[in-house]
Design a protein around this motif. Structure first.
Motif, mmCIF file in Angstrom:
data_model
loop_
_atom_site.group_PDB
_atom_site.id
_atom_site.type_symbol
_atom_site.label_atom_id
_atom_site.label_comp_id
_atom_site.label_asym_id
_atom_site.label_seq_id
_atom_site.Cartn_x
_atom_site.Cartn_y
_atom_site.Cartn_z
ATOM 1 N N LEU A 13 -6.116 10.243 -5.422
ATOM 2 C CA LEU A 13 -6.849 9.670 -4.293
ATOM 3 C C LEU A 13 -7.398 8.301 -4.681
ATOM 4 O O LEU A 13 -7.883 8.089 -5.790
ATOM 5 C CB LEU A 13 -7.981 10.595 -3.873
ATOM 6 C CG LEU A 13 -7.552 11.962 -3.342
ATOM 7 C CD1 LEU A 13 -8.769 12.794 -2.966
ATOM 8 C CD2 LEU A 13 -6.600 11.836 -2.159
ATOM 9 N N GLY A 14 -7.316 7.378 -3.738
ATOM 10 C CA GLY A 14 -7.758 6.016 -4.000
ATOM 11 C C GLY A 14 -6.683 5.107 -4.545
ATOM 12 O O GLY A 14 -6.932 3.912 -4.744
ATOM 13 N N THR A 15 -5.475 5.646 -4.804
ATOM 14 C CA THR A 15 -4.386 4.794 -5.273
ATOM 15 C C THR A 15 -4.226 3.608 -4.329
ATOM 16 O O THR A 15 -4.220 3.760 -3.111
ATOM 17 C CB THR A 15 -3.068 5.587 -5.348
ATOM 18 O OG1 THR A 15 -3.193 6.578 -6.378
ATOM 19 C CG2 THR A 15 -1.890 4.695 -5.655
ATOM 20 N N LYS A 16 -4.104 2.430 -4.914
ATOM 21 C CA LYS A 16 -4.013 1.202 -4.125
ATOM 22 C C LYS A 16 -2.553 0.778 -4.000
ATOM 23 O O LYS A 16 -1.818 0.757 -4.992
ATOM 24 C CB LYS A 16 -4.828 0.101 -4.790
ATOM 25 C CG LYS A 16 -5.017 -1.152 -3.967
ATOM 26 C CD LYS A 16 -5.975 -2.099 -4.687
ATOM 27 C CE LYS A 16 -6.311 -3.325 -3.848
ATOM 28 N NZ LYS A 16 -7.290 -4.201 -4.538
ATOM 29 N N MET A 17 -2.135 0.444 -2.788
ATOM 30 C CA MET A 17 -0.781 -0.015 -2.526
ATOM 31 C C MET A 17 -0.837 -1.346 -1.788
ATOM 32 O O MET A 17 -1.570 -1.474 -0.799
ATOM 33 C CB MET A 17 -0.019 1.016 -1.681
ATOM 34 C CG MET A 17 1.388 0.578 -1.285
ATOM 35 S SD MET A 17 2.348 1.908 -0.475
ATOM 36 C CE MET A 17 1.471 2.073 1.094
ATOM 37 N N THR A 18 -0.088 -2.311 -2.289
ATOM 38 C CA THR A 18 -0.001 -3.608 -1.623
ATOM 39 C C THR A 18 1.440 -3.837 -1.189
ATOM 40 O O THR A 18 2.363 -3.731 -2.006
ATOM 41 C CB THR A 18 -0.460 -4.742 -2.547
ATOM 42 O OG1 THR A 18 -1.818 -4.534 -2.915
ATOM 43 C CG2 THR A 18 -0.338 -6.089 -1.851
ATOM 44 N N ILE A 19 1.631 -4.101 0.091
ATOM 45 C CA ILE A 19 2.941 -4.442 0.636
ATOM 46 C C ILE A 19 2.823 -5.852 1.206
ATOM 47 O O ILE A 19 2.213 -6.065 2.256
ATOM 48 C CB ILE A 19 3.396 -3.457 1.721
ATOM 49 C CG1 ILE A 19 3.423 -2.016 1.167
ATOM 50 C CG2 ILE A 19 4.768 -3.834 2.257
ATOM 51 C CD1 ILE A 19 3.771 -0.967 2.201
ATOM 52 N N ARG A 20 3.358 -6.815 0.470
ATOM 53 C CA ARG A 20 3.281 -8.221 0.856
ATOM 54 C C ARG A 20 1.839 -8.638 1.124
ATOM 55 O O ARG A 20 1.054 -8.762 0.196
ATOM 56 C CB ARG A 20 4.210 -8.500 2.031
ATOM 57 C CG ARG A 20 5.686 -8.280 1.691
ATOM 58 C CD ARG A 20 6.604 -8.644 2.843
ATOM 59 N NE ARG A 20 7.997 -8.384 2.479
ATOM 60 C CZ ARG A 20 9.025 -8.581 3.301
ATOM 61 N NH1 ARG A 20 8.819 -9.016 4.530
ATOM 62 N NH2 ARG A 20 10.259 -8.331 2.888
ATOM 63 N N ASP A 21 1.467 -8.803 2.399
ATOM 64 C CA ASP A 21 0.148 -9.347 2.719
ATOM 65 C C ASP A 21 -0.851 -8.286 3.158
ATOM 66 O O ASP A 21 -1.913 -8.619 3.677
ATOM 67 C CB ASP A 21 0.267 -10.413 3.807
ATOM 68 C CG ASP A 21 1.021 -9.917 5.052
ATOM 69 O OD1 ASP A 21 1.510 -8.769 5.015
ATOM 70 O OD2 ASP A 21 1.116 -10.676 6.030
ATOM 71 N N ARG A 22 -0.536 -6.984 2.968
ATOM 72 C CA ARG A 22 -1.421 -5.918 3.415
ATOM 73 C C ARG A 22 -1.763 -4.978 2.256
ATOM 74 O O ARG A 22 -0.950 -4.746 1.371
ATOM 75 C CB ARG A 22 -0.775 -5.120 4.555
ATOM 76 C CG ARG A 22 -0.487 -5.955 5.802
ATOM 77 C CD ARG A 22 0.247 -5.135 6.850
ATOM 78 N NE ARG A 22 1.534 -4.674 6.358
ATOM 79 C CZ ARG A 22 2.160 -3.582 6.790
ATOM 80 N NH1 ARG A 22 1.604 -2.823 7.714
ATOM 81 N NH2 ARG A 22 3.335 -3.251 6.295
ATOM 82 N N THR A 23 -2.987 -4.423 2.300
ATOM 83 C CA THR A 23 -3.471 -3.541 1.245
ATOM 84 C C THR A 23 -3.858 -2.191 1.837
ATOM 85 O O THR A 23 -4.434 -2.129 2.928
ATOM 86 C CB THR A 23 -4.699 -4.165 0.548
ATOM 87 O OG1 THR A 23 -4.348 -5.453 0.057
ATOM 88 C CG2 THR A 23 -5.158 -3.301 -0.617
ATOM 89 N N PHE A 24 -3.549 -1.121 1.096
ATOM 90 C CA PHE A 24 -3.773 0.240 1.575
ATOM 91 C C PHE A 24 -4.386 1.086 0.460
ATOM 92 O O PHE A 24 -4.269 0.767 -0.724
ATOM 93 C CB PHE A 24 -2.443 0.882 2.008
ATOM 94 C CG PHE A 24 -1.657 0.061 2.988
ATOM 95 C CD1 PHE A 24 -1.828 0.223 4.354
ATOM 96 C CD2 PHE A 24 -0.748 -0.895 2.547
ATOM 97 C CE1 PHE A 24 -1.109 -0.551 5.261
ATOM 98 C CE2 PHE A 24 -0.024 -1.669 3.441
ATOM 99 C CZ PHE A 24 -0.213 -1.493 4.804
ATOM 100 N N ARG A 25 -5.012 2.206 0.862
ATOM 101 C CA ARG A 25 -5.538 3.204 -0.078
ATOM 102 C C ARG A 25 -5.061 4.589 0.330
ATOM 103 O O ARG A 25 -4.980 4.916 1.513
ATOM 104 C CB ARG A 25 -7.073 3.173 -0.088
ATOM 105 C CG ARG A 25 -7.667 1.920 -0.696
ATOM 106 C CD ARG A 25 -7.639 1.935 -2.196
ATOM 107 N NE ARG A 25 -8.386 0.806 -2.748
ATOM 108 C CZ ARG A 25 -8.723 0.685 -4.027
ATOM 109 N NH1 ARG A 25 -8.388 1.623 -4.895
ATOM 110 N NH2 ARG A 25 -9.402 -0.382 -4.450
ATOM 111 N N TYR A 26 -4.798 5.417 -0.691
ATOM 112 C CA TYR A 26 -4.310 6.784 -0.473
ATOM 113 C C TYR A 26 -5.495 7.715 -0.266
ATOM 114 O O TYR A 26 -6.443 7.717 -1.059
ATOM 115 C CB TYR A 26 -3.487 7.228 -1.675
ATOM 116 C CG TYR A 26 -2.730 8.514 -1.475
ATOM 117 C CD1 TYR A 26 -1.680 8.597 -0.571
ATOM 118 C CD2 TYR A 26 -3.056 9.653 -2.206
ATOM 119 C CE1 TYR A 26 -0.964 9.774 -0.394
ATOM 120 C CE2 TYR A 26 -2.342 10.832 -2.044
ATOM 121 C CZ TYR A 26 -1.306 10.879 -1.131
ATOM 122 O OH TYR A 26 -0.599 12.044 -0.956
#
Length: 236
Positions: A13-26
């Protein structure tokens, strides 16, 4: 990828994912489904798990587990997995926090062992009868749709409908979609905060709301009330 949801846990939980210009958290959803493009919050803190819990058995420097005694509220198995434990002793021991790997169910007022997810273990010994500790739940566990009265950190905006007790992603940064509760004065570039009228929505941040966090700005078009709007997310 950010639109995928699963019944099983795929990442910490909290894993960070960046896809080009956007950032996400699990994240893990709590017991109620959350629709798409809605602001979400961390669960409220659990009473009696605060910063004054007793160390039950002395843990030496380098230890990767510590035995503690809870207050009058139980902790279900792995309630604090991917969260943190910290010591809060005023004199002699540095106040440090450590990521939690796992723990068994601990009953109300009971004693249990917290395993930490750091290979070097404790920097300093934690001494029974002297040191006290606190627990911090992962902000990404059991998230809820943001209420109209803040009860926890704002963690992100859903990228798809997130079923109850499922895992998935919330967006925290970059261009995205959010459901807005806005006035005619909400122009391009206006700062947005957690909504106080409708759950899961954002609204205009004004000088009267200086205690609130700016979570986004209105995107390339002026905000439309009760609609999905382009925004620039700035949660992190």
């Amino acid at each position: 990828w950010e639109k995928q949801t699963t019944s099983g846990k795929k990442h910490p939980l909290g894993t960070k994912m960046t896809i080009r210009d956007r950032t996400f958290r699990y994240v893990e959803n709590a017991g109620t489904a959350i629709g798409e493009a809605l602001l979400c919050s961390a669960q409220a803190g659990i009473p009696n798990h605060d910063e004054t819990l007793a160390v039950a058995t002395t843990a030496a420097a380098g230890a990767t587990s510590v035995s503690i005694t809870l207050g009058g509220t139980a902790a279900e198995k792995n309630e604090y997995q991917d969260g943190y434990i910290f010591n809060n002793t005023a004199a002699g021991t540095a106040a440090l926090q450590y990521r939690i790997a796992s723990h068994a169910l601990i009953g109300s007022g009971g004693t249990g062992t917290i395993y930490i997810d750091e290979p070097d273990g404790l920097v300093n010994a934690w001494t029974a009868g002297t040191d006290v500790v606190g627990l911090i739940g992962s902000p990404w566990k059991d998230i809820v749709v943001s209420p109209t009265t803040i009860t926890g950190w704002s963690v992100g905006v859903t990228c798809n409908t997130l079923p109850a007790s499922y895992y998935g992603w919330v967006q925290t940064g970059g261009p995205g979609l959010a459901y807005l509760d806005v006035a005619s004065s909400t122009v391009v570039g206006s700062a947005l905060m957690a909504g106080t009228n409708h759950v899961g929505q954002m609204e205009l941040l004004t000088y009267e709301d200086e205690a609130y966090q700016a979570l986004a700005t209105v995107g390339s078009l002026a905000g439309v009330d009760n609609a999905y709007n382009p925004v620039w997310l700035t949660i992190e």
